[in-house]
Design an enzyme around this catalytic site. Sequence first.
Site, mmCIF file in Angstrom:
data_model
loop_
_atom_site.group_PDB
_atom_site.id
_atom_site.type_symbol
_atom_site.label_atom_id
_atom_site.label_comp_id
_atom_site.label_asym_id
_atom_site.label_seq_id
_atom_site.Cartn_x
_atom_site.Cartn_y
_atom_site.Cartn_z
ATOM 1 N N TYR A 63 39.783 35.808 50.962
ATOM 2 C CA TYR A 63 40.844 36.803 50.776
ATOM 3 C C TYR A 63 41.790 36.868 51.977
ATOM 4 O O TYR A 63 42.972 37.192 51.813
ATOM 5 C CB TYR A 63 40.240 38.168 50.406
ATOM 6 N N ASN A 83 47.069 41.633 39.158
ATOM 7 C CA ASN A 83 47.287 40.867 40.381
ATOM 8 C C ASN A 83 47.015 41.709 41.618
ATOM 9 O O ASN A 83 47.306 42.904 41.646
ATOM 10 C CB ASN A 83 48.732 40.360 40.438
ATOM 11 N N HIS A 88 42.940 45.443 39.513
ATOM 12 C CA HIS A 88 41.957 44.657 40.252
ATOM 13 C C HIS A 88 42.120 44.787 41.761
ATOM 14 O O HIS A 88 41.742 43.893 42.517
ATOM 15 C CB HIS A 88 42.025 43.187 39.803
ATOM 16 N N CYS A 91 34.727 56.924 58.636
ATOM 17 C CA CYS A 91 33.308 57.295 58.740
ATOM 18 C C CYS A 91 32.573 56.482 59.807
ATOM 19 O O CYS A 91 31.368 56.682 60.019
ATOM 20 C CB CYS A 91 32.612 57.118 57.392
ATOM 21 N N GLY A 104 51.909 36.660 31.431
ATOM 22 C CA GLY A 104 51.189 35.768 32.340
ATOM 23 C C GLY A 104 49.719 36.094 32.512
ATOM 24 O O GLY A 104 49.179 35.976 33.598
ATOM 25 N N SER A 157 45.823 35.320 30.746
ATOM 26 C CA SER A 157 45.088 34.578 29.730
ATOM 27 C C SER A 157 44.425 35.544 28.758
ATOM 28 O O SER A 157 43.850 35.139 27.756
ATOM 29 C CB SER A 157 44.047 33.668 30.386
HETATM 30 P P1 NAD Z 1 44.580 33.762 34.546
HETATM 31 O O1 NAD Z 1 44.630 32.935 35.777
HETATM 32 O O2 NAD Z 1 43.333 33.884 33.780
HETATM 33 O O3 NAD Z 1 45.703 33.256 33.511
HETATM 34 C C1 NAD Z 1 47.019 32.997 33.919
HETATM 35 C C2 NAD Z 1 47.881 32.911 32.685
HETATM 36 O O4 NAD Z 1 49.237 32.778 33.126
HETATM 37 C C3 NAD Z 1 47.581 31.718 31.779
HETATM 38 O O5 NAD Z 1 47.492 32.162 30.436
HETATM 39 C C4 NAD Z 1 48.788 30.806 31.970
HETATM 40 O O6 NAD Z 1 49.143 30.089 30.801
HETATM 41 C C5 NAD Z 1 49.874 31.810 32.319
HETATM 42 N N1 NAD Z 1 50.991 31.273 33.081
HETATM 43 C C6 NAD Z 1 51.022 30.191 33.905
HETATM 44 N N2 NAD Z 1 52.252 30.013 34.410
HETATM 45 C C7 NAD Z 1 53.027 30.993 33.893
HETATM 46 C C8 NAD Z 1 54.411 31.349 34.020
HETATM 47 N N3 NAD Z 1 55.238 30.640 34.805
HETATM 48 N N4 NAD Z 1 54.877 32.412 33.336
HETATM 49 C C9 NAD Z 1 54.063 33.134 32.538
HETATM 50 N N5 NAD Z 1 52.748 32.860 32.378
HETATM 51 C C10 NAD Z 1 52.238 31.799 33.046
HETATM 52 O O7 NAD Z 1 45.138 35.155 35.013
HETATM 53 P P2 NAD Z 1 44.716 36.576 34.578
HETATM 54 O O8 NAD Z 1 44.681 36.697 33.092
HETATM 55 O O9 NAD Z 1 45.624 37.455 35.336
HETATM 56 O O10 NAD Z 1 43.202 36.758 35.071
HETATM 57 C C11 NAD Z 1 42.689 36.234 36.306
HETATM 58 C C12 NAD Z 1 42.283 37.252 37.333
HETATM 59 O O11 NAD Z 1 42.533 36.761 38.661
HETATM 60 C C13 NAD Z 1 43.156 38.474 37.286
HETATM 61 O O12 NAD Z 1 42.526 39.521 37.911
HETATM 62 C C14 NAD Z 1 44.312 37.946 38.110
HETATM 63 O O13 NAD Z 1 45.327 38.804 38.328
HETATM 64 C C15 NAD Z 1 43.587 37.425 39.317
HETATM 65 N N6 NAD Z 1 44.477 36.538 40.104
HETATM 66 C C16 NAD Z 1 45.507 37.132 40.768
HETATM 67 C C17 NAD Z 1 46.420 36.364 41.466
HETATM 68 C C18 NAD Z 1 47.542 37.094 42.155
HETATM 69 O O14 NAD Z 1 47.358 38.226 42.596
HETATM 70 N N7 NAD Z 1 48.748 36.512 42.228
HETATM 71 C C19 NAD Z 1 46.286 34.966 41.505
HETATM 72 C C20 NAD Z 1 45.170 34.374 40.830
HETATM 73 C C21 NAD Z 1 44.293 35.197 40.109
HETATM 74 ZN ZN ZN Z 2 34.144 54.710 55.639
#
Ligand code: NAD
Ligand code: ZN
Length: 240
Positions: A54, A94, A111, A141, A177, A179
């Site tokens: 992270y 995100n 999240h 704390c 965006g 899945s």
């Molecule tokens: P996911 O990674 O499971 O799915 C991403 C989706 O985005 C896919 O369906 C893909 O087809 C689509 N995608 C790819 N490029 C795109 C574009 N240019 N425009 C629109 N859509 C596009 O993501 P999720 O469903 O958010 O679940 C994964 C978990 O991990 C969540 O909690 C997610 O937010 C987190 N995560 C966050 C980040 C971040 O904060 N930027 C990055 C990676 C994963």
């Molecule tokens: Zn604390």
Amino acid sequence: MTDLVFLTGAGISAESGLATFRGEGGLWEEDEDLRALCSAEGLAAQPSNVHAFYDARRAQLREVAPNPAHVALAQLQERWIREARGTFTLATMNSDDLHERAGSRDVHHLHGTLFAALCAECGNRLGWEGELPVREDCPACDAPALRPDVVLFGETPRHRHALEALATKADIFIAIGTSASVHPAARLIGLARANGAVTIEVNPAPTGTADILHVLCGPASEEVPRLVRDLLAGAHAVPF
Ligand code: NAD
Ligand code: ZN
């Protein structure tokens, strides 16, 4: 009055340069062990690896900027509220801060966020930049218990009940965006649809989610500004 609820996932930030988890070029594809690492068990077993993962994501935030999809949503929120057209809710899975940096307000981070630390002992949250060492002291704390303020696999998403209530009342529910396979995306879309909302998905690779009525197939940076223009032009201009 038209009540709008947006749910964004990793795909909205893909064109800013942040890798998604699933899909082409996704982080899971690069390293299957990551899924085990980014879990409650992973944090307990190997905290320094989890913090380092992270820390790297947090550092990456400094290298990227919001894209036209983030900007369009911020502009839509500002006008929707100013012109009293209805309510506007933006929930994201995100942990990046690209919605905030584009100007969005009151973003529900289901999240958690990369730019905060959470005390595992007392629940205190504080803004965080740079690296977060393991066993860092909590200023509230004094326990050496600060951890990344992100929801790991096996932990409960935040704001769940509030968002379920909002999804139930939505007139239009738009998933961008995601899945839609991770909790709570699928449930929120299902709740919105069951209560009569028009459900829309923006994704270059449609997910096939049964409760989605309309798919805007393409990258978020093109489809979201177009959708926002249509919404602002009046419901009759929305192409469905
Ligand atoms: P996911 O990674 O499971 O799915 C991403 C989706 O985005 C896919 O369906 C893909 O087809 C689509 N995608 C790819 N490029 C795109 C574009 N240019 N425009 C629109 N859509 C596009 O993501 P999720 O469903 O958010 O679940 C994964 C978990 O991990 C969540 O909690 C997610 O937010 C987190 N995560 C966050 C980040 C971040 O904060 N930027 C990055 C990676 C994963
Ligand atoms: Zn604390």
